[in-house]
Enzyme design. Structure first.
Site, PDB file in Angstrom:
ATOM      1  CE  LYS A 110       5.195  -7.224  -0.502  1.00 39.39           C
ATOM      2  NZ  LYS A 110       5.055  -7.823   0.050  1.00 39.39           N
ATOM      3  CD  GLU A 179       3.444  -1.492   4.230  1.00 38.25           C
ATOM      4  OE1 GLU A 179       3.387  -3.117   3.816  1.00 38.25           O
ATOM      5  OE2 GLU A 179       2.123  -1.807   5.413  1.00 38.25           O
TER       6      GLU A 179
HETATM    7  O1  KIV Z   1      -0.181  -6.534   0.254  1.00 39.14           O
HETATM    8  C1  KIV Z   1       0.246  -5.864  -1.000  1.00 39.14           C
HETATM    9  O2  KIV Z   1      -0.315  -4.799  -1.647  1.00 39.14           O
HETATM   10  C2  KIV Z   1       1.450  -4.858  -0.575  1.00 39.14           C
HETATM   11  C3  KIV Z   1       1.998  -4.164  -0.270  1.00 39.14           C
HETATM   12  C4  KIV Z   1       1.268  -3.189  -0.389  1.00 39.14           C
HETATM   13  C5  KIV Z   1       2.887  -3.288  -0.322  1.00 39.14           C
HETATM   14  O3  KIV Z   1       2.597  -6.029   0.554  1.00 39.14           O
END
Ligand code: KIV
Length: 262
Positions: A110, A179
């Site tokens: 991600k 978010e």
């Molecule tokens: O770092 C994280 O836990 C996140 C989530 C809250 C989406 O990016």
């Protein structure tokens, strides 16, 4: 849960449930609870390391936790969160660091950012690295926002987020985290995309939801945003247990005969 399963969830309107995990104990607990996607979030900088933001989290730290979670998870999808400056400086950095997450056992990575990150996502997708995008209140940009603030409230901001979401999808992202944005904006984005949206503080219309595991369990009580619902109050339980243990040792009640060897 696999990448093609994610697309099936969108098609069949089955919610994608995501929870963060940083260690083997929680990875196993989540799997036992039927949570099919685990995010090794760089939120570990805040909830595990006790920092005020995620900016100092390193690749080595993320890989350490990713290996542990991926080693414990049997069937879930493990998503590794790319830390600050592991993908922004160059395409090469981004590719090599994303690959290290997959080598550590993650099934996808991600990264935060909109259209400016499309080229990175395209490059990763081209070599078989599935990518989750992350839009809205992206914590690695906390200083640019002047704090953890809801994004996309102005017409212009909302328009930009819609076009960013499309850019991530066109670049090959397999899902996108939304978010801290108005629920109506997240709904618009969710309706426009063919890939699943995973909300956190983005209302009920997203294709899935994600929460930080310690927030969800009521273990972390600093900096808890409005969008968190604690489904348990483990911090209070833990405190009570720790105080009782201390008391019983002090009073000579623990260990008793049944906790002693003879
Ligand atoms: O770092 C994280 O836990 C996140 C989530 C809250 C989406 O990016």
């Amino acid at each position: 849960m696999t990448v093609p399963d994610l697309q099936r969830c969108k098609r069949d309107r089955k919610k994608v449930i995501v929870v963060t995990a940083y260690d083997a104990l929680f990875a196993r607990l989540l799997e036992q609870a039927g949570i099919e996607v685990m995010l090794v979030g760089d939120s570990l900088g805040v909830v595990v390391q006790g920092k005020s933001n995620t900016l100092s989290v390193t690749m080595e730290e993320m890989l350490y936790h990713t290996k542990i979670v991926a080693g414990a998870a049997r069937e879930s999808m493990v998503v590794g969160d790319m830390p600050f400056m592991s993908y922004q400086a160059s395409r090469e950095d981004a590719l090599r660091n994303a690959a290290r997450f997959l080598q550590a056992g993650a099934h996808a990575v991600k990264l935060e950012g909109g259209a400016a990150m499309a080229e990175r996502i395209e490059a990763m997708t081209a070599v078989g690295i599935p990518v989750f995008g992350h839009l809205g209140m992206t914590p690695q940009s906390v200083h640019q926002y002047g704090g953890y603030k809801v994004q996309g409230k102005s017409a212009e901001g909302a328009k930009r987020l819609v076009s960013d979401a499309t850019a991530l999808q066109d670049a090959g992202a397999v899902a996108v985290v939304l978010e801290a944005m108005p629920a109506s904006l997240a709904k618009t984005i969710t309706e426009q995309l063919t890939i699943p949206t995973i909300g956190i503080g983005a209302g009920p219309h997203c294709d899935g939801q994600v929460l930080v595991v310690y927030d969800l369990l009521g273990l972390f009580d600093e900096l808890v945003p409005k969008f968190v619902k604690p489904y348990a109050h483990l911090r209070a339980d833990a405190l009570q247990a720790l105080r009782r243990y201390k008391e019983e040792v002090e009073q000579g009640k623990f260990p008793s005969d049944s906790e002693s060897y003879h």
